[in-house]
Write a protein that holds these residues in place. Structure first.
Motif, mmCIF file in Angstrom:
data_model
loop_
_atom_site.group_PDB
_atom_site.id
_atom_site.type_symbol
_atom_site.label_atom_id
_atom_site.label_comp_id
_atom_site.label_asym_id
_atom_site.label_seq_id
_atom_site.Cartn_x
_atom_site.Cartn_y
_atom_site.Cartn_z
ATOM 1 N N ARG A 1 -7.352 7.849 0.327
ATOM 2 C CA ARG A 1 -8.609 7.314 -0.203
ATOM 3 C C ARG A 1 -8.384 6.622 -1.541
ATOM 4 O O ARG A 1 -8.942 5.550 -1.803
ATOM 5 C CB ARG A 1 -9.642 8.433 -0.371
ATOM 6 N N SER A 2 -7.557 7.216 -2.380
ATOM 7 C CA SER A 2 -7.287 6.649 -3.703
ATOM 8 C C SER A 2 -6.600 5.289 -3.607
ATOM 9 O O SER A 2 -6.958 4.346 -4.313
ATOM 10 C CB SER A 2 -6.420 7.629 -4.505
ATOM 11 N N VAL A 3 -5.622 5.181 -2.716
ATOM 12 C CA VAL A 3 -4.901 3.916 -2.556
ATOM 13 C C VAL A 3 -5.831 2.832 -2.016
ATOM 14 O O VAL A 3 -5.860 1.708 -2.521
ATOM 15 C CB VAL A 3 -3.668 4.098 -1.641
ATOM 16 N N ILE A 4 -6.612 3.160 -0.992
ATOM 17 C CA ILE A 4 -7.530 2.171 -0.421
ATOM 18 C C ILE A 4 -8.589 1.777 -1.444
ATOM 19 O O ILE A 4 -8.934 0.602 -1.585
ATOM 20 C CB ILE A 4 -8.181 2.698 0.876
ATOM 21 N N ASP A 5 -9.088 2.739 -2.208
ATOM 22 C CA ASP A 5 -10.076 2.446 -3.243
ATOM 23 C C ASP A 5 -9.510 1.472 -4.279
ATOM 24 O O ASP A 5 -10.196 0.542 -4.709
ATOM 25 C CB ASP A 5 -10.514 3.742 -3.931
ATOM 26 N N TYR A 6 -8.254 1.661 -4.629
ATOM 27 C CA TYR A 6 -7.638 0.809 -5.660
ATOM 28 C C TYR A 6 -7.562 -0.654 -5.225
ATOM 29 O O TYR A 6 -7.767 -1.560 -6.025
ATOM 30 C CB TYR A 6 -6.241 1.329 -5.997
ATOM 31 N N LEU B 8 0.819 -1.213 0.000
ATOM 32 C CA LEU B 8 0.000 0.000 0.000
ATOM 33 C C LEU B 8 0.852 1.262 0.000
ATOM 34 O O LEU B 8 0.575 2.210 -0.743
ATOM 35 C CB LEU B 8 -0.944 -0.005 1.201
ATOM 36 N N LEU B 9 1.875 1.293 0.823
ATOM 37 C CA LEU B 9 2.716 2.498 0.911
ATOM 38 C C LEU B 9 3.485 2.752 -0.375
ATOM 39 O O LEU B 9 3.717 3.903 -0.754
ATOM 40 C CB LEU B 9 3.664 2.379 2.098
ATOM 41 N N ALA C 234 -3.024 3.666 5.602
ATOM 42 C CA ALA C 234 -3.874 4.826 5.269
ATOM 43 C C ALA C 234 -3.514 6.023 6.132
ATOM 44 O O ALA C 234 -3.478 7.164 5.652
ATOM 45 C CB ALA C 234 -5.349 4.462 5.442
ATOM 46 N N TRP C 235 -3.246 5.795 7.415
ATOM 47 C CA TRP C 235 -2.847 6.866 8.322
ATOM 48 C C TRP C 235 -1.540 7.511 7.860
ATOM 49 O O TRP C 235 -1.430 8.744 7.796
ATOM 50 C CB TRP C 235 -2.714 6.303 9.734
ATOM 51 N N MET C 236 -0.564 6.699 7.505
ATOM 52 C CA MET C 236 0.722 7.239 7.043
ATOM 53 C C MET C 236 0.567 7.994 5.729
ATOM 54 O O MET C 236 1.143 9.059 5.542
ATOM 55 C CB MET C 236 1.758 6.127 6.893
ATOM 56 N N ILE C 237 -0.213 7.425 4.818
ATOM 57 C CA ILE C 237 -0.405 8.081 3.519
ATOM 58 C C ILE C 237 -1.127 9.416 3.706
ATOM 59 O O ILE C 237 -0.733 10.434 3.126
ATOM 60 C CB ILE C 237 -1.180 7.164 2.554
ATOM 61 N N ALA C 238 -2.176 9.419 4.524
ATOM 62 C CA ALA C 238 -2.910 10.665 4.758
ATOM 63 C C ALA C 238 -2.017 11.717 5.395
ATOM 64 O O ALA C 238 -2.096 12.905 5.041
ATOM 65 C CB ALA C 238 -4.136 10.403 5.637
ATOM 66 N N HIS C 239 -1.154 11.317 6.321
ATOM 67 C CA HIS C 239 -0.218 12.252 6.944
ATOM 68 C C HIS C 239 0.768 12.814 5.927
ATOM 69 O O HIS C 239 1.034 14.014 5.913
ATOM 70 C CB HIS C 239 0.567 11.555 8.066
#
Length: 197
Positions: free
Chosen positions: A169-174, A22-23, A156-161
């Motif tokens: 949202r885009s990564v999780i959606d994918y 994910l990251l 998601a927390w790291m990406i949002a930060h």
């Protein structure tokens, strides 16, 4: 953004590989397996080559501490723990399941609630920390997650930060299951968003 997925022999593949995947979906980010040795073998027998070593931890922007079947022994290894130089004032640090034991040994859990798996819970509580029945919690730059599939909350927390909520949202959606994308994104972001302010 340079991110270490801190990984030891006996690691849980779900914790390390889900976060890694994910990251690395964020353009310009580099997440890599970080281990004490050149290779590391999972609890399921998967051997991978480490992309970073422990001496590189201070140079990382973020660190995910994975879990595994040997985490208690690692936390008790004072020589090994002395090599883990993490800085919660400068780095985003997240622990998955028994990875919280390493944060506890490093004095990084503070007084806040901790999330971990049911197996690790008694050991964390024996150390004086308060474990809550939740998949994710963060205090400032330190987060904990409980349950193998909670890896996407940490990511998601790291990406949002680091890249904003829209990117998270885009990564999780994918990666979300087809037919459940919107619900998955809303559930994940609903859990992590209160900890982004």
């Amino acid at each position: 953004m340079q991110i270490a997925i801190l990984t030891f022999d006996g690691f849980n593949e779900l914790d390390s590989f889900v976060a890694l995947s994910l990251l690395n979906r964020v353009h310009g980010w580099r997440a890599t397996i970080c281990a004490p040795n050149a290779t590391v073998t999972s609890m399921g027998g998967v051997t991978v080559t480490a992309g970073a070593r422990l001496n590189e931890l201070p140079d990382m922007d973020a660190i995910v501490v994975g879990s595994g079947v040997r985490t208690r022994q690692i936390a008790a290894d004072t020589a090994l723990m002395a090599r883990l130089r993490l800085d919660a004032a400068r780095q985003l640090i997240g622990a998955q399941c028994s990875g919280a034991l390493l944060l506890a040994a490093l004095g990084l859990l503070g007084d806040g609630p901790v999330c971990t798996d049911v197996t690790t819970r008694p050991w964390i509580e024996a150390g004086g920390a308060s474990v809550i029945d939740a998949p994710f919690h963060a205090s400032a730059n330190v987060a904990t997650a409980g349950g193998c599939m909670a890896a996407y909350y940490l990511a998601a927390w790291m990406i949002a930060h680091g890249a904003g909520e829209a990117q998270a949202r885009s990564v999780i959606d994918y990666v979300a299951p087809v037919g459940e994308k919107e619900a998955t994104v809303e559930r994940v972001m609903g859990v992590v968003s209160p900890f982004l302010a």
